[in-house]
Write a protein that holds these residues in place. Structure first.
Motif, mmCIF file in Angstrom:
data_model
loop_
_atom_site.group_PDB
_atom_site.id
_atom_site.type_symbol
_atom_site.label_atom_id
_atom_site.label_comp_id
_atom_site.label_asym_id
_atom_site.label_seq_id
_atom_site.Cartn_x
_atom_site.Cartn_y
_atom_site.Cartn_z
ATOM 1 N N VAL A 17 4.334 -6.485 0.619
ATOM 2 C CA VAL A 17 3.117 -6.007 1.665
ATOM 3 C C VAL A 17 1.303 -6.160 1.067
ATOM 4 O O VAL A 17 1.164 -6.530 0.289
ATOM 5 C CB VAL A 17 3.307 -4.541 1.771
ATOM 6 C CG1 VAL A 17 5.197 -4.159 2.881
ATOM 7 C CG2 VAL A 17 3.105 -3.600 1.465
ATOM 8 N N ARG A 18 1.158 -6.826 2.462
ATOM 9 C CA ARG A 18 -0.300 -6.330 2.849
ATOM 10 C C ARG A 18 -1.093 -5.408 3.627
ATOM 11 O O ARG A 18 -0.203 -4.923 4.582
ATOM 12 C CB ARG A 18 -0.416 -7.845 3.290
ATOM 13 C CG ARG A 18 -2.155 -8.164 3.317
ATOM 14 C CD ARG A 18 -1.926 -9.973 3.316
ATOM 15 N NE ARG A 18 -3.805 -9.459 3.734
ATOM 16 C CZ ARG A 18 -4.243 -9.746 4.790
ATOM 17 N NH1 ARG A 18 -3.612 -8.960 6.173
ATOM 18 N NH2 ARG A 18 -5.587 -9.586 5.669
ATOM 19 N N ASP A 19 -1.539 -4.638 3.527
ATOM 20 C CA ASP A 19 -2.570 -3.630 4.220
ATOM 21 C C ASP A 19 -3.628 -4.663 4.837
ATOM 22 O O ASP A 19 -4.552 -5.074 4.576
ATOM 23 C CB ASP A 19 -3.572 -2.418 4.105
ATOM 24 C CG ASP A 19 -4.320 -2.220 4.143
ATOM 25 O OD1 ASP A 19 -3.990 -2.009 5.424
ATOM 26 O OD2 ASP A 19 -5.594 -1.196 3.715
ATOM 27 N N VAL A 20 -3.747 -5.066 6.171
ATOM 28 C CA VAL A 20 -4.405 -6.360 7.247
ATOM 29 C C VAL A 20 -5.465 -5.067 6.987
ATOM 30 O O VAL A 20 -6.657 -6.005 7.144
ATOM 31 C CB VAL A 20 -4.132 -5.557 8.231
ATOM 32 C CG1 VAL A 20 -2.576 -6.796 8.142
ATOM 33 C CG2 VAL A 20 -3.842 -4.307 9.548
ATOM 34 N N ALA A 21 -6.332 -4.081 7.063
ATOM 35 C CA ALA A 21 -6.919 -3.262 7.400
ATOM 36 C C ALA A 21 -8.242 -3.264 6.297
ATOM 37 O O ALA A 21 -9.030 -3.823 6.195
ATOM 38 C CB ALA A 21 -6.720 -1.809 7.575
ATOM 39 N N SER A 22 -7.832 -3.030 4.918
ATOM 40 C CA SER A 22 -8.417 -3.865 3.762
ATOM 41 C C SER A 22 -8.481 -4.996 3.055
ATOM 42 O O SER A 22 -8.817 -5.607 2.284
ATOM 43 C CB SER A 22 -8.450 -2.810 2.475
ATOM 44 O OG SER A 22 -6.693 -2.404 2.292
ATOM 45 N N GLY A 23 -6.614 -5.288 2.798
ATOM 46 C CA GLY A 23 -6.762 -6.543 2.603
ATOM 47 C C GLY A 23 -5.498 -6.621 1.483
ATOM 48 O O GLY A 23 -5.418 -7.970 0.503
ATOM 49 N N ALA A 24 -5.653 -5.667 1.132
ATOM 50 C CA ALA A 24 -4.940 -5.204 -0.541
ATOM 51 C C ALA A 24 -3.696 -5.273 0.292
ATOM 52 O O ALA A 24 -3.026 -4.923 1.080
ATOM 53 C CB ALA A 24 -5.417 -3.561 -0.330
ATOM 54 N N GLU A 25 -2.795 -6.175 -1.307
ATOM 55 C CA GLU A 25 -1.105 -6.426 -1.363
ATOM 56 C C GLU A 25 -0.584 -5.379 -2.240
ATOM 57 O O GLU A 25 -1.395 -4.764 -3.929
ATOM 58 C CB GLU A 25 -1.319 -7.404 -1.780
ATOM 59 C CG GLU A 25 -1.538 -8.626 -0.181
ATOM 60 C CD GLU A 25 -1.183 -10.381 -0.852
ATOM 61 O OE1 GLU A 25 -0.342 -10.095 -1.920
ATOM 62 O OE2 GLU A 25 -1.455 -10.950 0.369
ATOM 63 N N GLY A 26 0.426 -5.055 -2.513
ATOM 64 C CA GLY A 26 1.207 -4.238 -3.379
ATOM 65 C C GLY A 26 2.389 -4.256 -3.024
ATOM 66 O O GLY A 26 3.181 -4.836 -1.488
ATOM 67 N N VAL A 27 3.516 -3.608 -3.336
ATOM 68 C CA VAL A 27 4.284 -3.131 -3.296
ATOM 69 C C VAL A 27 4.399 -1.516 -2.278
ATOM 70 O O VAL A 27 4.157 -0.543 -2.545
ATOM 71 C CB VAL A 27 5.522 -2.905 -4.151
ATOM 72 C CG1 VAL A 27 7.304 -2.278 -3.923
ATOM 73 C CG2 VAL A 27 5.783 -4.364 -5.436
ATOM 74 N N LEU A 28 5.518 -1.520 -1.138
ATOM 75 C CA LEU A 28 5.349 -0.658 -0.305
ATOM 76 C C LEU A 28 6.552 0.532 -1.015
ATOM 77 O O LEU A 28 7.750 0.358 -0.826
ATOM 78 C CB LEU A 28 6.207 -0.560 1.027
ATOM 79 C CG LEU A 28 6.695 0.442 1.665
ATOM 80 C CD1 LEU A 28 4.927 0.938 2.087
ATOM 81 C CD2 LEU A 28 7.247 0.060 3.656
ATOM 82 N N MET A 29 6.212 1.516 -1.345
ATOM 83 C CA MET A 29 7.097 2.528 -1.594
ATOM 84 C C MET A 29 7.494 3.624 -1.250
ATOM 85 O O MET A 29 8.748 4.216 -1.154
ATOM 86 C CB MET A 29 6.096 3.085 -2.985
ATOM 87 C CG MET A 29 5.407 2.430 -3.667
ATOM 88 S SD MET A 29 6.389 1.053 -5.022
ATOM 89 C CE MET A 29 7.096 1.877 -6.189
ATOM 90 N N ALA A 30 6.606 3.505 -0.059
ATOM 91 C CA ALA A 30 7.104 4.534 0.938
ATOM 92 C C ALA A 30 6.513 4.742 2.080
ATOM 93 O O ALA A 30 5.354 4.741 2.689
ATOM 94 C CB ALA A 30 7.546 6.741 0.255
ATOM 95 N N VAL A 31 7.498 5.433 2.983
ATOM 96 C CA VAL A 31 6.793 6.064 4.064
ATOM 97 C C VAL A 31 7.155 7.142 5.105
ATOM 98 O O VAL A 31 7.893 7.661 5.047
ATOM 99 C CB VAL A 31 7.009 4.618 5.752
ATOM 100 C CG1 VAL A 31 6.465 5.083 6.242
ATOM 101 C CG2 VAL A 31 6.657 3.293 5.603
ATOM 102 N N ILE A 32 5.900 7.930 4.906
ATOM 103 C CA ILE A 32 5.683 9.526 5.223
ATOM 104 C C ILE A 32 4.964 9.815 6.377
ATOM 105 O O ILE A 32 4.067 9.730 6.799
ATOM 106 C CB ILE A 32 5.703 9.874 3.790
ATOM 107 C CG1 ILE A 32 5.492 9.676 2.485
ATOM 108 C CG2 ILE A 32 5.374 11.427 4.082
ATOM 109 C CD1 ILE A 32 5.616 10.279 1.050
ATOM 110 N N ASN A 33 6.091 10.464 7.150
ATOM 111 C CA ASN A 33 5.449 11.224 8.308
ATOM 112 C C ASN A 33 5.100 12.255 8.039
ATOM 113 O O ASN A 33 5.649 13.259 7.583
ATOM 114 C CB ASN A 33 6.945 11.323 9.465
ATOM 115 C CG ASN A 33 6.081 12.320 10.992
ATOM 116 O OD1 ASN A 33 4.721 11.334 11.110
ATOM 117 N ND2 ASN A 33 6.612 12.844 11.463
#
Length: 86
Positions: A17-33
């Protein structure tokens, strides 16, 4: 005492995935509320935990996460099988 976090399913888990705020890329490991408040009033946010190529994880708002473009150079210009249309 209430829990301060809970895991949330996401369609891009374990994908690049890509973080649109920073432009950094990596693998989405978790989404946590996560309850990010230090006060008596709860403030919950869905945070995406992304592991960069360096191995370090960073967080961003889940709304900032988008699929990363496939690396065509690594696949000789061909899309990986999971990205091809049926």
């Amino acid at each position: 005492m209430t829990e301060r976090y809970e895991y949330v399913p996401h369609r891009l888990l374990r994908r690049r995935v890509r973080d649109v705020a920073s432009g950094a890329e990596g693998v989405l490991m978790a989404v946590i509320n996560e309850n990010v408040s230090d006060s008596v009033h709860d403030h919950w946010m869905e945070l995406a935990y992304i592991r960069a190529a360096s191995g370090r994880e960073f967080t961003t708002a889940v709304g900032n996460v988008e699929p990363a473009a496939p690396d065509l150079a690594a696949t000789d210009g061909r899309l990986p099988p999971s990205s091809r249309s049926a």
